[in-house]
Design a protein around this motif. Structure first.
Motif, PDB file in Angstrom:
ATOM      1  N   ALA A 269      -0.452   5.209   5.449  1.00  0.00           N
ATOM      2  CA  ALA A 269      -1.283   4.243   4.889  1.00  0.00           C
ATOM      3  C   ALA A 269      -0.807   3.113   5.550  1.00  0.00           C
ATOM      4  O   ALA A 269      -1.732   2.039   5.496  1.00  0.00           O
ATOM      5  CB  ALA A 269      -0.866   4.571   3.512  1.00  0.00           C
TER       6      ALA A 269
ATOM      7  N   VAL B 185      -3.429  -0.302   7.147  1.00  0.00           N
ATOM      8  CA  VAL B 185      -3.838  -1.654   6.641  1.00  0.00           C
ATOM      9  C   VAL B 185      -3.269  -2.949   7.362  1.00  0.00           C
ATOM     10  O   VAL B 185      -3.752  -3.952   7.081  1.00  0.00           O
ATOM     11  CB  VAL B 185      -3.456  -1.850   4.996  1.00  0.00           C
TER      12      VAL B 185
ATOM     13  N   ARG C 217      -6.584   1.525  -1.896  1.00  0.00           N
ATOM     14  CA  ARG C 217      -6.104   1.294  -0.735  1.00  0.00           C
ATOM     15  C   ARG C 217      -6.944  -0.076  -0.171  1.00  0.00           C
ATOM     16  O   ARG C 217      -6.432  -0.503   1.072  1.00  0.00           O
ATOM     17  CB  ARG C 217      -6.054   2.218   0.214  1.00  0.00           C
TER      18      ARG C 217
ATOM     19  N   GLU D  36      -8.115   6.689  -4.942  1.00  0.00           N
ATOM     20  CA  GLU D  36      -7.134   6.592  -4.081  1.00  0.00           C
ATOM     21  C   GLU D  36      -7.528   5.735  -2.845  1.00  0.00           C
ATOM     22  O   GLU D  36      -7.018   4.762  -2.644  1.00  0.00           O
ATOM     23  CB  GLU D  36      -6.256   7.877  -3.704  1.00  0.00           C
TER      24      GLU D  36
ATOM     25  N   VAL E 134       0.914  -1.214  -0.021  1.00  0.00           N
ATOM     26  CA  VAL E 134      -0.267  -0.016   0.023  1.00  0.00           C
ATOM     27  C   VAL E 134       0.993   1.237   0.037  1.00  0.00           C
ATOM     28  O   VAL E 134       0.412   2.297  -0.349  1.00  0.00           O
ATOM     29  CB  VAL E 134      -1.030   0.003   1.131  1.00  0.00           C
TER      30      VAL E 134
ATOM     31  N   HIS F 241      -0.400   3.245  -6.439  1.00  0.00           N
ATOM     32  CA  HIS F 241      -0.400   4.115  -5.489  1.00  0.00           C
ATOM     33  C   HIS F 241       0.828   5.238  -5.646  1.00  0.00           C
ATOM     34  O   HIS F 241       0.472   6.363  -5.320  1.00  0.00           O
ATOM     35  CB  HIS F 241       0.200   3.426  -4.352  1.00  0.00           C
TER      36      HIS F 241
END
Ligand code: SF4
Ligand code: SF4
Ligand code: SF4
Ligand code: SF4
Ligand code: SF4
Lengths: 188, 310
Positions: free
Chosen positions: A80, A84, B74, B70, A45, B32
């Protein structure tokens, strides 16, 4: 935690000096290794492509776990990866000032004899890269940087930004700090 | 016979689909990056070329069907070991066991990811092995190569004790407690495939996991058809165990079954014996359905034990 006998196997390379950081939100190394299932979702990610996964080079312990090489690509603290991570190996953090202050990846250490600013050539690039300017790093005469260890989060942006080769500012990863602390505690 | 071929085709298509998804997830890493660095097709083209622009634009369009690209991007990520697809988590039961052994607790999201894999195993048995596992596509190909070359070469087909893979599961758990959960990369074929794909596509490196994949392929080629699946991979054994009483499984119509025929036993890659109404470890691959001469085998609701004994 490694069995003494298995430690002798060549597979378990005893790499003592590890210039690699864990992603933000990682807890103490032992706890991190306990939680991280090597799923690679953090690396997947990361919009900054700064995380890559360990192969066998640092032993079985680290196989598949994430690492950041700050000089190559430092973490921009977008958080990010912390969002996750399925196992809370990385604690959930927000990309705000508060979130950034909670990060503990290591501590930046400056070598004044390498730094341009300390040699009279005003530089100050690292200060401009720091996400916590004025807290983690302040700047003095001739743009001379001063790291404040108690506020530095070890993101490595200063190390990546440093225009000196080799870099005048380096991050001591949290793992190394923990290890030196442990040896200090032992000897005292 | 027809339904067997259909299942076989379905299993190949769905596994190719899984491999495609894994590749797409690895490519998502680049998306990303391009998205947060440039956020504009023209800039992407200037920095990374025409192909990247094409891929970037279509990913953008596709993701914007669901919402903010975006944010949507994710929601997916990971490998077969622990994966999120459109925000839905899937957790490998072995990963869950490993975390339990080392940590004695599960995070909520991680535990929720177990629901779908476990329900699949409860209802259909070991279907993961024939329809999802990306490694089994490799092993399936090797079993076809064995078949193709069998007139020229002799390929042994060893039978061992099923306890072997339970041992590997236990050994893996002990290793995970002493090292970290990463050691499963070497033990689980599908994890090795995931790592190899991810390292190759996202970081452009060769993963060490490739080594274990080569070893597993060699086992399959020289020791027996789908040897790794039968005696090495702990996941397959675990799923087979969980699904040993699955309501949907292989069925035999005893009235038409031929006494002299052994075809289904010979062909089964999992060494299940449908002829003796065995169903544990059946992955519903459909191989036996394609060879049964009187077509007495079918996939369906499990009959009551009383009727299977006759
Ligand atoms: S915080 Fe963002 S840039 Fe830093 S490692 Fe995580 S995903 Fe990458
Ligand atoms: S997402 Fe979490 S568990 Fe997965 S590899 Fe990264 S740190 Fe480890
Ligand atoms: S001094 Fe360097 S490592 Fe510390 S917070 Fe600032 S940029 Fe990051
Ligand atoms: S036994 Fe393991 S490797 Fe084989 S198909 Fe099942 S999950 Fe995949
Ligand atoms: S019994 Fe064997 S060959 Fe038949 S469907 Fe099940 S796994 Fe496949």
């Amino acid at each position: 935690m490694v069995l003494p006998l298995i430690e002798k196997l060549p597979l378990v390379a005893q790499v003592k000096l590890r210039r690699f950081l864990r992603p933000p939100g990682a807890q103490k190394e032992a706890l991190f290794l306990q939680n991280c299932i090597a799923c690679g979702q953090c690396a997947n990610v990361c919009p900054n492509q700064c995380i890559d996964l360990y192969g066998i080079e640092a032993g079985l312990e680290n196989l598949g776990t994430p690492r950041i090489t700050a000089r190559a690509q430092a973490c921009i603290l977008c958080m990010a990866c912390t969002q996750v991570c399925p196992t809370d190996a990385l604690e959930k953090l927000e990309p705000t000032k508060e979130g950034k202050r909670a990060v503990q990846m290591g501590i930046a250490v400056l070598s004044e004899d390498l730094c341009y600013s300390f040699a009279g050539r005003t530089c100050g690039v690292c200060y401009r890269a720091c996400p916590l300017p004025g807290e983690a790093m302040t700047i003095g005469l001739f743009e001379q940087p001063h790291v404040h260890a108690e506020h530095c989060i070890g993101c490595g942006l200063c190390e990546q930004a440093c225009i000196k080769m080799p870099q005048a500012i380096r991050i001591i990863p949290r793992l190394e700090l923990e290890e030196t602390e442990a040896t200090k505690a032992e000897s005292s | 016979m027809k339904s067997g071929r259909l299942l076989l085709a379905l299993s190949i298509i769905s596994r190719v689909g899984v491999v495609t998804i894994l590749c797409a997830l690895a490519l998502l890493t680049h998306y990303h990056n391009l998205k947060s660095a440039y956020n504009h097709p023209r800039l992407v083209e200037l920095s990374s070329g025409k192909t990247a622009r094409f891929a970037y634009e279509y990913t953008d369009k596709f993701l914007s069907l669901f919402g903010e690209p975006e944010v949507e991007a994710r929601k997916s990520g990971g490998m077969t070991w622990s994966i999120r697809l459109a925000g839905v988590p899937f957790t490998d039961p072995v990963a869950a066991l490993s975390v339990l052994a080392k940590n004695h607790r599960w995070e909520l999201g991680f535990a929720l990811g177990l629901i779908i894999p476990l329900s699949l195993a409860f209802i259909f048995g070991r279907v993961f092995c024939s329809y999802i596992c990306p490694a089994s596509l490799l092993f399936f190909t090797i079993s076809r190569i064995r078949k193709l070359l069998s007139p020229i070469f002799y390929f042994p087909d060893l039978k061992m004790n099923r306890g072997f893979s339970w041992g590997i599961l236990a050994g893996g758990l002990v290793m995970a407690v002493y090292f970290s959960h990463g050691i499963w990369i070497f033990i689980l074929p599908y994890f090795a495939v995931g790592q190899t794909i991810y390292a190759g596509i996202a970081s452009g490196t060769l993963s060490v996991a490739l080594g274990s994949l080569i070893l597993f392929s060699a086992l399959d080629l020289f020791l027996g058809k789908q040897f790794t699946c039968r005696y090495v991979c702990p996941t397959g054994r675990l799923l087979g165990f969980i699904g040993r009483k699955s309501p949907i499984t292989i069925q035999r119509d005893a009235s038409t079954c031929l006494d002299s025929c052994q075809s289904c036993i010979d062909v089964c890659p999992m060494k299940v014996q449908p002829k003796y109404d065995e169903s544990i470890d059946c992955s519903i691959c459909g191989e036996c359905l394609t060879v049964c001469p009187p077509q007495c085998l079918s996939i369906g609701l499990r009959k009551k034990p009383t009727s299977t004994q006759t």
